[in-house]
Write an enzyme that holds these catalytic residues in place. Sequence first.
Site, PDB file in Angstrom:
ATOM      1  N   GLU A 179      -1.310   5.567  13.199  1.00 12.25           N
ATOM      2  CA  GLU A 179      -0.956   6.755  12.415  1.00 12.25           C
ATOM      3  C   GLU A 179      -1.164   8.027  13.244  1.00 12.25           C
ATOM      4  OE1 GLU A 179      -2.959   7.213   8.630  1.00 12.25           O
ATOM      5  OE2 GLU A 179      -1.519   8.766   8.005  1.00 12.25           O
ATOM      6  N   HIS A 225      -9.369   2.167  -0.826  1.00 13.72           N
ATOM      7  CA  HIS A 225      -7.922   2.001  -0.806  1.00 13.72           C
ATOM      8  C   HIS A 225      -7.483   1.477  -2.173  1.00 13.72           C
ATOM      9  CE1 HIS A 225      -3.907   1.299   0.175  1.00 13.72           C
ATOM     10  NE2 HIS A 225      -4.020   0.811   1.396  1.00 13.72           N
ATOM     11  N   PHE A 248       1.228  -3.302   4.140  1.00 15.73           N
ATOM     12  CA  PHE A 248       1.446  -4.680   4.587  1.00 15.73           C
ATOM     13  C   PHE A 248       2.932  -5.002   4.439  1.00 15.73           C
ATOM     14  CE2 PHE A 248      -2.777  -7.201   3.848  1.00 15.73           C
ATOM     15  CZ  PHE A 248      -3.399  -6.408   4.784  1.00 15.73           C
ATOM     16  N   HIS A 285      -2.609   8.295   5.578  1.00 18.71           N
ATOM     17  CA  HIS A 285      -2.824   6.968   4.999  1.00 18.71           C
ATOM     18  C   HIS A 285      -4.272   6.579   5.292  1.00 18.71           C
ATOM     19  CE1 HIS A 285      -1.869   3.140   3.314  1.00 18.71           C
ATOM     20  NE2 HIS A 285      -2.072   2.480   4.441  1.00 18.71           N
ATOM     21  N   CYS A 322       0.804  -1.227   0.000  1.00 22.20           N
ATOM     22  CA  CYS A 322       0.000   0.000   0.000  1.00 22.20           C
ATOM     23  C   CYS A 322       0.829   1.265   0.000  1.00 22.20           C
ATOM     24  CB  CYS A 322      -0.947  -0.047   1.182  1.00 22.20           C
ATOM     25  SG  CYS A 322      -1.838  -1.611   1.247  1.00 22.20           S
ATOM     26  N   LYS A 332      -9.257   8.144   1.290  1.00 22.14           N
ATOM     27  CA  LYS A 332      -9.721   6.753   1.203  1.00 22.14           C
ATOM     28  C   LYS A 332     -11.165   6.637   1.676  1.00 22.14           C
ATOM     29  CE  LYS A 332      -5.207   4.480   1.488  1.00 22.14           C
ATOM     30  NZ  LYS A 332      -4.257   5.538   1.917  1.00 22.14           N
TER      31      LYS A 332
END
Lengths: 79, 411
Positions: free
Chosen positions: B311, B337, B396, B300, B163, B332
Amino acid sequence: MDVFDQVKKAICKVQPGVDESKIVLSALLDDDLEVDSLGMVELALALEDAFGFYLPDEELEGITTVGDIVSVINSKLKT
Amino acid sequence: MFNRVVVTGYGAITPLGLNVEDTWQRLVAGVSGVDYISLFDATDFNVKIAAQVKNFNPLDYLDPTTARYTDRFTQFSVAASLQAIEDAKLKIDDTNRYDAGILIGSGVGGLSSLSRQLEVLNTRGPVRVSPYIVPMMIADNAPSQVSIKTGIRGPNFSLVSSCSTGTDTLGIAYKMIKYGEIKLMIAGGADAAVTPIGIAGFSQAGALSRSTDPEKASRPFDAKRDGFVIGEGAAVLVVESLDYARSRGADILAEIVGYGATSDAYHITQPLESGEGAVKAIEFALADVNSDKVDYINAHGTSTPLNDISETRAIKKVFGNKAYEIPISSIKSMVGHMLGAAGALEAIVCCKVINDSIIPPTINLENFDPECDLDYVPNVARASDVRIAVSNSFGFGGHNSVLVIRRYSEC
């Protein structure tokens, strides 16, 4: 549908951008129809689907024109 | 003396539009691009929603034969790249072919093509598999098709960092230009993972929202968030040295002034709770920028329970009390995403925020989570004079990647 028409249909299937009027017996697969080495394999798969028999690599060796393909198919159909 | 690095064009294919401008208008309006899955029959799936690209016709960008032998993520990439090149008024010819390169990443590559050929393999045998499957599934087919289509002959390659991919491609492109290895890069990311195996895989990993209310499903920083909504698309930017941009009379949209990347060294899917890796990435990205001057953070903000907390913690550690004063938003909430494309679209959004002085909102932020207590620009866009924007991407595998974008000024 005769063999040429079926071959033409298979070429159109694997090369959807092709100019159909260029698909004639004397047409060169690479220079005239832009069928590259990967395209040849894809075309063989489409022909196998259309005619219901297996086309081993060695039977396709030396093929350069649409007419060559029609000849190979015709001889396969006779056997 | 290092080169200054500027953005001169961008293009995008997103769940909110088939170009940057339509996407941007809808982001500012707070429109959700999430809907029920229509790309395949999701009846038997726990997850039935996604942010899909709608009405995209690859023949608008590719000839029919190339379109037949390219995966959807590559088609998106070519479209976004051609838009970006046009936006940058970039002409590729014999004078500059080797001065330009392409770096387009993809988180998962050609999943749908691979799935289709696996089906052929399993039902009809190995000699029925398409010879095109390898080029169709490999991630670097995207930059390679862009090279073929444009005649760009500098380096073309891909990178994969799940990502964070879209942010890392821009970060690496930025460094290549900054240190003088190349004059111009076409950089960005793409993914098209709304496929049965993509949805099943992310769902089984516990990452996806199981909401059945599409427009409400992606809710970053909201107490009732329950996972991300998978999106798809591509975003690509033209990035070049200031000298080169000036020499060809290009309009300069923004300047990239920092990039930081770190790893959590912790877990294959979960972020480090303390957010330490993210803290370091933000700090490294801000090495040449006064952190007091940051006036927007594009988060993010995935809408997963874990990401949004870690975050938030990271932002607080970096900025201290000032963290409460910096507007933060997650697009997002609207586009889902977009995996490998996410960071690249978020970089474009930072450029737009800087130039249009308006911050798109985080929609669906309705329930307060005490662990997410910063200013996430809830639900409604906000006019704001933004000069320096930070864009966070985490992935990830423990990737933390951060880009810093500044309004362009001559000195």
